[in-house]
Design an enzyme around this catalytic site. Structure first.
Site, PDB file in Angstrom:
ATOM      1  N   GLU A   1       8.957  15.066  16.483  1.00  0.00           N
ATOM      2  CA  GLU A   1       9.380  15.060  15.091  1.00  0.00           C
ATOM      3  C   GLU A   1       8.537  16.064  14.308  1.00  0.00           C
ATOM      4  O   GLU A   1       7.318  15.994  14.305  1.00  0.00           O
ATOM      5  CB  GLU A   1       9.182  13.670  14.504  1.00  0.00           C
ATOM      6  CG  GLU A   1       9.608  13.604  13.072  1.00  0.00           C
ATOM      7  CD  GLU A   1       9.637  12.179  12.561  1.00  0.00           C
ATOM      8  OE1 GLU A   1       8.600  11.506  12.672  1.00  0.00           O
ATOM      9  OE2 GLU A   1      10.693  11.760  12.060  1.00  0.00           O
TER      10      GLU A   1
ATOM     11  N   GLU B   1       9.976   0.738  10.635  1.00  0.00           N
ATOM     12  CA  GLU B   1      10.953   1.832  10.512  1.00  0.00           C
ATOM     13  C   GLU B   1      10.182   3.109  10.811  1.00  0.00           C
ATOM     14  O   GLU B   1       9.293   3.478  10.049  1.00  0.00           O
ATOM     15  CB  GLU B   1      11.514   1.901   9.088  1.00  0.00           C
ATOM     16  CG  GLU B   1      12.293   0.687   8.653  1.00  0.00           C
ATOM     17  CD  GLU B   1      13.611   0.563   9.372  1.00  0.00           C
ATOM     18  OE1 GLU B   1      14.082   1.541   9.971  1.00  0.00           O
ATOM     19  OE2 GLU B   1      14.172  -0.550   9.346  1.00  0.00           O
TER      20      GLU B   1
ATOM     21  N   CYS C   1      12.909  10.784   7.796  1.00  0.00           N
ATOM     22  CA  CYS C   1      12.880  10.214   9.146  1.00  0.00           C
ATOM     23  C   CYS C   1      14.220  10.391   9.851  1.00  0.00           C
ATOM     24  O   CYS C   1      14.275  10.510  11.061  1.00  0.00           O
ATOM     25  CB  CYS C   1      12.517   8.749   9.067  1.00  0.00           C
ATOM     26  SG  CYS C   1      13.506   7.896   7.866  1.00  0.00           S
TER      27      CYS C   1
ATOM     28  N   TYR D   1      -2.248  -5.077  15.272  1.00  0.00           N
ATOM     29  CA  TYR D   1      -2.858  -5.883  14.197  1.00  0.00           C
ATOM     30  C   TYR D   1      -2.321  -7.306  14.271  1.00  0.00           C
ATOM     31  O   TYR D   1      -3.067  -8.280  14.176  1.00  0.00           O
ATOM     32  CB  TYR D   1      -2.531  -5.319  12.809  1.00  0.00           C
ATOM     33  CG  TYR D   1      -2.991  -3.906  12.514  1.00  0.00           C
ATOM     34  CD1 TYR D   1      -4.080  -3.338  13.180  1.00  0.00           C
ATOM     35  CD2 TYR D   1      -2.350  -3.134  11.545  1.00  0.00           C
ATOM     36  CE1 TYR D   1      -4.489  -2.032  12.885  1.00  0.00           C
ATOM     37  CE2 TYR D   1      -2.757  -1.846  11.253  1.00  0.00           C
ATOM     38  CZ  TYR D   1      -3.817  -1.293  11.933  1.00  0.00           C
ATOM     39  OH  TYR D   1      -4.214  -0.018  11.631  1.00  0.00           O
TER      40      TYR D   1
ATOM     41  N   LYS E   1       0.850  -1.191   0.000  1.00  0.00           N
ATOM     42  CA  LYS E   1       0.000   0.000   0.000  1.00  0.00           C
ATOM     43  C   LYS E   1       0.889   1.245   0.000  1.00  0.00           C
ATOM     44  O   LYS E   1       1.572   1.530   0.992  1.00  0.00           O
ATOM     45  CB  LYS E   1      -0.905   0.045   1.237  1.00  0.00           C
ATOM     46  CG  LYS E   1      -1.952   1.151   1.113  1.00  0.00           C
ATOM     47  CD  LYS E   1      -2.570   1.581   2.423  1.00  0.00           C
ATOM     48  CE  LYS E   1      -1.915   2.790   3.023  1.00  0.00           C
ATOM     49  NZ  LYS E   1      -1.962   4.012   2.216  1.00  0.00           N
TER      50      LYS E   1
HETATM   51  P1  NAP Z   1       1.990   7.708   8.567  1.00  0.00           P
HETATM   52  O1  NAP Z   1       0.799   8.527   8.821  1.00  0.00           O
HETATM   53  O2  NAP Z   1       2.444   6.791   9.622  1.00  0.00           O
HETATM   54  O3  NAP Z   1       1.682   6.950   7.210  1.00  0.00           O
HETATM   55  C1  NAP Z   1       2.509   5.949   6.699  1.00  0.00           C
HETATM   56  C2  NAP Z   1       1.679   4.940   5.956  1.00  0.00           C
HETATM   57  O4  NAP Z   1       0.789   4.320   6.886  1.00  0.00           O
HETATM   58  C3  NAP Z   1       0.797   5.537   4.853  1.00  0.00           C
HETATM   59  O5  NAP Z   1       0.729   4.630   3.783  1.00  0.00           O
HETATM   60  C4  NAP Z   1      -0.551   5.648   5.552  1.00  0.00           C
HETATM   61  O6  NAP Z   1      -1.658   5.641   4.677  1.00  0.00           O
HETATM   62  C5  NAP Z   1      -0.542   4.397   6.406  1.00  0.00           C
HETATM   63  N1  NAP Z   1      -1.476   4.438   7.540  1.00  0.00           N
HETATM   64  C6  NAP Z   1      -1.994   5.553   8.147  1.00  0.00           C
HETATM   65  N2  NAP Z   1      -2.832   5.186   9.135  1.00  0.00           N
HETATM   66  C7  NAP Z   1      -2.846   3.821   9.172  1.00  0.00           C
HETATM   67  C8  NAP Z   1      -3.523   2.846   9.957  1.00  0.00           C
HETATM   68  N3  NAP Z   1      -4.359   3.206  10.927  1.00  0.00           N
HETATM   69  N4  NAP Z   1      -3.282   1.544   9.710  1.00  0.00           N
HETATM   70  C9  NAP Z   1      -2.446   1.166   8.732  1.00  0.00           C
HETATM   71  N5  NAP Z   1      -1.803   2.031   7.929  1.00  0.00           N
HETATM   72  C10 NAP Z   1      -1.980   3.349   8.145  1.00  0.00           C
HETATM   73  O7  NAP Z   1       3.274   8.560   8.260  1.00  0.00           O
HETATM   74  P2  NAP Z   1       3.529   9.522   7.034  1.00  0.00           P
HETATM   75  O8  NAP Z   1       2.675  10.694   7.261  1.00  0.00           O
HETATM   76  O9  NAP Z   1       3.409   8.811   5.750  1.00  0.00           O
HETATM   77  O10 NAP Z   1       5.094   9.831   7.155  1.00  0.00           O
HETATM   78  C11 NAP Z   1       5.594  10.627   8.154  1.00  0.00           C
HETATM   79  C12 NAP Z   1       6.176   9.797   9.289  1.00  0.00           C
HETATM   80  O11 NAP Z   1       6.866   8.632   8.821  1.00  0.00           O
HETATM   81  C13 NAP Z   1       7.178  10.548  10.078  1.00  0.00           C
HETATM   82  O12 NAP Z   1       6.924  10.404  11.441  1.00  0.00           O
HETATM   83  C14 NAP Z   1       8.539   9.920   9.708  1.00  0.00           C
HETATM   84  O13 NAP Z   1       9.516   9.994  10.642  1.00  0.00           O
HETATM   85  C15 NAP Z   1       8.183   8.537   9.421  1.00  0.00           C
HETATM   86  N6  NAP Z   1       9.132   7.958   8.456  1.00  0.00           N
HETATM   87  C16 NAP Z   1      10.043   7.044   8.903  1.00  0.00           C
HETATM   88  C17 NAP Z   1      10.966   6.487   8.018  1.00  0.00           C
HETATM   89  C18 NAP Z   1      11.982   5.471   8.468  1.00  0.00           C
HETATM   90  O14 NAP Z   1      12.646   4.889   7.646  1.00  0.00           O
HETATM   91  N7  NAP Z   1      12.154   5.213   9.734  1.00  0.00           N
HETATM   92  C19 NAP Z   1      10.940   6.854   6.682  1.00  0.00           C
HETATM   93  C20 NAP Z   1      10.013   7.774   6.265  1.00  0.00           C
HETATM   94  C21 NAP Z   1       9.112   8.317   7.174  1.00  0.00           C
HETATM   95  P3  NAP Z   1      -2.278   7.029   4.128  1.00  0.00           P
HETATM   96  O15 NAP Z   1      -1.251   7.588   3.227  1.00  0.00           O
HETATM   97  O16 NAP Z   1      -3.503   6.630   3.399  1.00  0.00           O
HETATM   98  O17 NAP Z   1      -2.529   7.883   5.326  1.00  0.00           O
END
Ligand code: NAP
Ligand code: MG
Length: 505
Positions: A404, A270, A305, A258, A194
């Site tokens: 963050e 991650e 991140c 889950y 996804k």
């Molecule tokens: P996010 O809200 O956690 O979303 C990540 C993914 O999870 C998206 O595909 C999102 O779908 C999905 N998602 C959201 N709610 C969910 C739920 N209840 N159940 C299952 N999946 C769900 O984060 P983001 O806004 O994309 O990215 C920002 C964050 O990611 C930051 O905190 C950053 O630090 C972290 N990040 C970490 C890394 C790493 O390698 N450690 C890399 C990149 C980013 P939708 O798009 O449809 O909401």
């Protein structure tokens, strides 16, 4: 990296009308509409204008995708291929991705706002490199023979986990998918992926290229749709054997639930970060420190991140570093991401921009001073632009130092002793990355060892490369690592085969 010339803005604009965007779900080797017929709009954050309507999967589509991945996992069409053949197909796919670099870079920039100077030189080519790197390991990893007693042959072999469900963020849409797909596919798994709702387009095209490369149907399935329904449906699916997630810590926690509530599928997370960069008083080349510190926080608009968002500088060097940073910022033009000179594009969404601006305000409210940036700019574009922002006088208990931000905001903190610097750096719930700048070998080794982070850069901002594992301590990660052969372990089960030899007559 490539040395090929990047086309200019006019050429990129001229290429847009001929882009054939893929906007339907990719299941079992073909594009299909969502069962319920729903679609959602994806926009260009540089203009606020819609780009395309993308099919919106629901749980029923996840069932179809998982069923396709399950069949492909169970009949061995991928896992039982000779490793050399799996390698050949994955490399063919990587070559096709690289050959479509310009098309994919343009899609990525339009959908995410990432500067074309990044997408055309890093994101897509590194996506191809990552898949190729893991592909090349396919026929080079061996099992083991245990030191078993006489009369026994005991082998320890690795087998694919089965169906891997991956949920991907929007900040590096193609590359984060590749960090999961490379090792998961090289080790013989099948996948349901996804993408983030903001940025589904590049992965749909990349999945189509997998078919074109000859990767069997059902091995790679892509289901765009809301995290709360599609992400959760993948997370809870009884036929998914492993979950690989990159995103926020809060959503990451849900994946553990889950799994716990269903079939105890393996979970790899991650997550976020609040990474420190320590500048020691002996550094001689302040311009180089400033250049690296800027890369650490302003690359990808700080939507990274591992962004080095806390600059922890020795009191005696603070002013010199701030001066060097301000000079460095002249090399970070903000603007239309299709303009190759732009190094900073828009944030991903209006919501993300507002979050970032709220953080700046909260920092000021708690006593920090804005040195530069901190405002929406280029409003006339309709896009969500915030320039590189530096907050001085930050204390580590302020929200801007603890949470963050995921935006181009650098918090500057001071220290007096090495011990204090390390304590400040480690005083965070996160532990993804850290960097330190010093000319003293002893300080470098001591402090690198003391920092509680998954990757430590010395004298340069660094995340490592495909050869090194990437993952976080504390709230930054769980269960495994992306990249390197370490990533292969997490997508495989360990099997012991204990063979009792009949005694000689
Ligand atoms: P996010 O809200 O956690 O979303 C990540 C993914 O999870 C998206 O595909 C999102 O779908 C999905 N998602 C959201 N709610 C969910 C739920 N209840 N159940 C299952 N999946 C769900 O984060 P983001 O806004 O994309 O990215 C920002 C964050 O990611 C930051 O905190 C950053 O630090 C972290 N990040 C970490 C890394 C790493 O390698 N450690 C890399 C990149 C980013 P939708 O798009 O449809 O909401
Ligand atoms: Mg978009």
């Amino acid at each position: 990296m490539t040395t090929t010339r990047i086309p200019d803005r006019a050429e990129w604009l001229a290429a847009i009308p001929s882009l054939a965007l893929r906007t339907r779900l990719f299941i079992d080797g073909t594009f299909v509409d969502a069962r319920a017929g729903r679609r959602f709009t994806t926009e260009n954050p540089a203009t606020g204008q819609p780009i395309a309507e993308v099919a919106e999967a629901g749980p029923e589509d996840v069932d179809l995708a998982v069923a396709a991945a399950r069949r492909a996992a169970d009949d061995g069409r991928w896992s039982r291929l000779n490793p050399g053949d799996r390698k050949r197909l994955l490399i063919a796919w990587a070559d096709l991705i690289a050959a479509h670099n310009r098309e994919l870079a343009l899609i990525e920039t339009l959908d995410s706002g990432k500067p074309i100077s990044d997408t055309a030189t890093v994101d897509i080519l590194e996506t191809a490199n990552c898949i190729r790197w893991h592909a090349e390991a396919t026929d080079k990893l061996y099992g083991q023979v245990a030191p078993a007693p006489e009369g026994i042959v005991a082998t320890i072999t690795r087998e694919p986990v089965g169906v891997v469900g991956a949920v991907i963020p929007w900040n590096y849409p193609a590359l984060m998918a590749a960090w999961k797909m490379g090792p998961a596919l090289a080790t013989g798994n099948t996948m349901v992926i996804k993408p983030a709702s903001y940025t589904a387009l590049s992965l749909l095209r990349i999945a189509e290229l997998a078919s074109e490369a000859g990767i069997p149907d059902g091995v790679v399935n892509v289901v765009p749709g809301p995290g709360g329904s599609v992400g959760e449906a993948i997370g809870r699916h009884p036929d998914v054997d492993c979950l690989a997630f990159t995103g926020s810590t809060e959503v990451g926690r849900r994946f553990l639930r889950y799994s716990a509530d269903t079939n105890l599928k393996r979970v790899l997370l991650e997550l976020g970060g609040k990474s420190p960069q320590i500048v020691f008083p002996d550094v001689s080349d302040m311009a180089s420190v400033a250049a690296n510190a800027a890369i650490a926080i302003f690359t990808n608009m700080g939507e990274n991140c591992s962004a080095g968002s806390r600059l922890i500088v020795h009191r005696s060097k603070r002013e010199a570093l701030l001066e060097a940073l301000e000079a460095e910022l002249e090399r970070w033009p903000v603007g239309d991401p299709l303009e190759p000179a732009s190094r900073v594009g828009p944030l991903i969404s209006r919501g993300q921009m507002e979050t970032v601006l709220d953080y700046v305000e909260s920092g000021m409210g708690q006593g920090a001073r804005v040195v530069t940036g901190g405002e929406q700019i280029l409003r006339e574009t309709g896009g969500y632009f915030v320039g590189p922002t530096i907050l001085d006088g930050v204390r580590n208990d302020m929200r801007v130092a603890r949470e963050e931000i995921f935006g181009p905001v650098l918090s500057v903190l001071e220290f007096d002793t090495e011990r204090q610097a390390v304590a400040l750096a480690n005083d965070t719930p996160y532990g993804l990355a850290a960097s330190l700048y010093t000319d003293d070998l002893h300080v470098a080794h001591r402090v690198a060892r003391d920092l509680r982070a998954g990757v430590v850069g010395v004298n340069a901002y660094a995340e490592g490369d495909n050869t090194t594992p990437f993952g976080g301590y504390k709230l930054s990660g769980f269960g495994g690592h992306d990249k390197s052969v370490h990533a292969h372990d997490q997508y495989t089960e360990t099997k012991t085969t204990w063979i009792t030899l009949r005694p000689r007559d």
